[in-house]
Design a protein around this motif. Structure first.
Motif, PDB file in Angstrom:
ATOM      1  N   TRP A  44      49.319  46.947  12.691  1.00 50.46           N
ATOM      2  CA  TRP A  44      50.632  47.425  12.266  1.00 50.46           C
ATOM      3  C   TRP A  44      50.793  47.492  10.754  1.00 50.46           C
ATOM      4  CZ3 TRP A  44      54.482  44.784   9.592  1.00 50.46           C
ATOM      5  CH2 TRP A  44      54.321  43.412   9.440  1.00 50.46           C
ATOM      6  N   TRP A  45      49.954  46.799   9.969  1.00 50.30           N
ATOM      7  CA  TRP A  45      50.055  46.919   8.507  1.00 50.30           C
ATOM      8  C   TRP A  45      49.764  48.348   8.052  1.00 50.30           C
ATOM      9  CZ3 TRP A  45      47.574  41.990   5.838  1.00 50.30           C
ATOM     10  CH2 TRP A  45      48.427  40.896   6.069  1.00 50.30           C
ATOM     11  N   LYS A  46      48.877  49.056   8.744  1.00 53.79           N
ATOM     12  CA  LYS A  46      48.590  50.451   8.393  1.00 53.79           C
ATOM     13  C   LYS A  46      49.835  51.309   8.582  1.00 53.79           C
ATOM     14  CE  LYS A  46      43.605  50.566   9.317  1.00 53.79           C
ATOM     15  NZ  LYS A  46      42.519  51.213  10.117  1.00 53.79           N
ATOM     16  N   GLN A  47      50.529  51.107   9.704  1.00 53.36           N
ATOM     17  CA  GLN A  47      51.771  51.840   9.942  1.00 53.36           C
ATOM     18  C   GLN A  47      52.813  51.487   8.884  1.00 53.36           C
ATOM     19  OE1 GLN A  47      52.971  50.625  13.848  1.00 53.36           O
ATOM     20  NE2 GLN A  47      51.398  51.819  14.908  1.00 53.36           N
ATOM     21  N   ALA A  48      52.882  50.207   8.541  1.00 55.76           N
ATOM     22  CA  ALA A  48      53.868  49.741   7.566  1.00 55.76           C
ATOM     23  C   ALA A  48      53.612  50.354   6.189  1.00 55.76           C
ATOM     24  CB  ALA A  48      53.837  48.216   7.483  1.00 55.76           C
ATOM     25  N   ASP A  49      52.346  50.402   5.767  1.00 53.83           N
ATOM     26  CA  ASP A  49      51.997  51.007   4.470  1.00 53.83           C
ATOM     27  C   ASP A  49      52.410  52.475   4.429  1.00 53.83           C
ATOM     28  OD1 ASP A  49      50.947  48.640   3.557  1.00 53.83           O
ATOM     29  OD2 ASP A  49      48.872  49.132   4.074  1.00 53.83           O
ATOM     30  N   THR A 275      62.100  46.848  16.057  1.00 56.28           N
ATOM     31  CA  THR A 275      61.329  47.500  17.113  1.00 56.28           C
ATOM     32  C   THR A 275      60.065  46.692  17.349  1.00 56.28           C
ATOM     33  OG1 THR A 275      62.118  49.653  16.338  1.00 56.28           O
ATOM     34  CG2 THR A 275      60.292  49.655  17.905  1.00 56.28           C
ATOM     35  N   MET A 276      59.820  46.361  18.612  1.00 56.69           N
ATOM     36  CA  MET A 276      58.633  45.582  18.946  1.00 56.69           C
ATOM     37  C   MET A 276      58.022  46.098  20.244  1.00 56.69           C
ATOM     38  SD  MET A 276      59.667  41.648  18.064  1.00 56.69           S
ATOM     39  CE  MET A 276      58.091  41.106  18.709  1.00 56.69           C
ATOM     40  N   LYS A 277      56.776  45.716  20.466  1.00 55.86           N
ATOM     41  CA  LYS A 277      56.121  46.018  21.718  1.00 55.86           C
ATOM     42  C   LYS A 277      56.566  44.992  22.770  1.00 55.86           C
ATOM     43  CE  LYS A 277      52.025  48.018  19.530  1.00 55.86           C
ATOM     44  NZ  LYS A 277      50.570  47.933  19.349  1.00 55.86           N
ATOM     45  N   PRO A 278      56.941  45.409  23.961  1.00 54.53           N
ATOM     46  CA  PRO A 278      57.366  44.456  24.990  1.00 54.53           C
ATOM     47  C   PRO A 278      56.288  43.422  25.295  1.00 54.53           C
ATOM     48  CG  PRO A 278      57.902  46.704  25.638  1.00 54.53           C
ATOM     49  CD  PRO A 278      57.035  46.806  24.417  1.00 54.53           C
ATOM     50  N   GLY A 279      56.691  42.162  25.280  1.00 53.28           N
ATOM     51  CA  GLY A 279      55.753  41.096  25.606  1.00 53.28           C
ATOM     52  C   GLY A 279      54.771  40.754  24.508  1.00 53.28           C
ATOM     53  N   LYS A 280      54.955  41.333  23.307  1.00 54.51           N
ATOM     54  CA  LYS A 280      54.050  41.053  22.198  1.00 54.51           C
ATOM     55  C   LYS A 280      54.860  40.790  20.937  1.00 54.51           C
ATOM     56  CE  LYS A 280      49.985  43.691  23.696  1.00 54.51           C
ATOM     57  NZ  LYS A 280      49.009  44.735  23.312  1.00 54.51           N
ATOM     58  N   GLU A 282      54.523  41.640  17.906  1.00 53.68           N
ATOM     59  CA  GLU A 282      53.853  42.560  16.981  1.00 53.68           C
ATOM     60  C   GLU A 282      54.822  43.667  16.579  1.00 53.68           C
ATOM     61  OE1 GLU A 282      50.048  45.643  16.918  1.00 53.68           O
ATOM     62  OE2 GLU A 282      50.182  44.091  18.470  1.00 53.68           O
ATOM     63  N   PRO A 283      55.203  43.734  15.304  1.00 51.99           N
ATOM     64  CA  PRO A 283      56.174  44.749  14.856  1.00 51.99           C
ATOM     65  C   PRO A 283      55.615  46.169  14.967  1.00 51.99           C
ATOM     66  CG  PRO A 283      55.928  42.972  13.263  1.00 51.99           C
ATOM     67  CD  PRO A 283      54.807  42.829  14.229  1.00 51.99           C
ATOM     68  N   ILE A 284      56.537  47.106  14.942  1.00 55.82           N
ATOM     69  CA  ILE A 284      56.176  48.537  14.907  1.00 55.82           C
ATOM     70  C   ILE A 284      56.871  49.153  13.703  1.00 55.82           C
ATOM     71  CG2 ILE A 284      56.342  50.763  16.090  1.00 55.82           C
ATOM     72  CD1 ILE A 284      56.339  49.267  18.714  1.00 55.82           C
TER      73      ILE A 284
END
Length: 284
Positions: A44-49, A275-280, A282-284
């Motif tokens: 997710w850091w790639k998406q964040a950048d 926004t997060m993945k259900p059950g994880k 891990e941010p989006i």
């Protein structure tokens, strides 16, 4: 016989237990932090950048030429959402949970304490208001923000707030924050920073062996070339906070007591994510 159960005996027993306890495996701890950091970097850091680049400057390489647009809708949407989610410092309102409890001075004391701690009129320091503004903005753009508590023993009010960069917090694998076994705050520090922070002597600094960096300018992470990454490690099973680095001979720089003594251990309530993945976790 009474001497067997005296406070002095109990103290000596505790000291003996502390001495006999095995030392933590700092290399193993650092390896697990680096493994999780790589997982974030590849995920997710790639998406964040990419989101950060689009938000701040959509016309300079954030997107392929075919996707460039003269109107930054991400920036516009964020400016609308930000004041809706957070607009001002909250006003403390502390009262007993159950009616009829004769503990009136305690809620009043807590109310006044929180009012002082949250006071935005403290020039030169990061207030709760500033920390929360940065926190909410980070949750809207890169997808995650966080605020942590800081302990300042010499300050009139020893508790302070600090917002962190989304790459500044790494946590162990878990499906929800309550189950996270450990966290690590990521700090970029120079040799002088480390020496001053931990009150190290010149002979201690021979353990500092800067392996990363470039010949000119800055590192690929945007930090000065003479800096290293220091991880501030908090574990739920320990009363100590330790500082680790790849560029330290035995990986262990120093440790200190957990002065906050919080019930849930960590000095942060966790990442703020919209926004997060259900059950994880891990941010989006």
């Amino acid at each position: 016989m009474d001497d067997l159960y005296s406070p002095e005996t109990e103290s000596r027993a505790a000291d003996a237990e502390a001495v006999s306890a095995p030392a933590p495996d700092y290399k193993k701890i650092l390896d697990q932090i680096l493994t999780r950091e790589k997982f974030f970097k590849d995920g997710w850091w790639k998406q964040a950048d990419r989101a950060n680049k689009i938000y701040s400057d959509p016309g300079r390489g954030a997107l392929p030429d075919s996707e460039q647009t003269p109107y930054n809708i991400l920036y516009s949407n964020t400016e609308v959402l930000l004041p809706s989610l957070y607009s001002a410092t909250p006003k403390p309102d502390v009262r007993p949970r159950f009616k009829g409890e004769d503990i009136k001075p305690i809620p009043q004391m807590l109310d006044r304490f929180l009012t002082i701690v949250a006071d935005p009129a403290s020039p030169g320091s990061e207030s709760l208001n500033i920390a929360m503004q940065e926190n909410v903005l980070s949750s809207l753009v890169p997808g995650m923000g966080f605020v942590r508590l800081r302990y300042y023993p010499e300050a009139p009010v020893p508790i302070g707030f600090e917002a962190g960069h989304y790459k500044g917090l790494i946590w162990g694998t878990a499906r929800k924050w309550a189950k996270v076994p450990w966290i690590a705050f990521r700090h970029e520090m120079t040799k002088d920073d480390i020496e001053a922070k931990f009150n190290l002597k010149p002979e201690d600094m021979v353990k500092f062996n800067l392996a990363r960096g470039v010949e000119e300018g800055e590192t690929k992470d945007g930090a000065p070339k003479d800096s290293t990454v220091v991880y501030e490690y908090w574990d739920k099973t320990s009363d100590r906070v330790c500082y680790l680095s790849e560029d330290w001979t035995d990986n262990f720089i120093a440790d200190e007591e957990d002065h906050l003594k919080l019930e849930n251990k960590f000095p942060t309530p966790g990442p703020l994510t919209l926004t997060m993945k259900p059950g994880k976790l891990e941010p989006i």
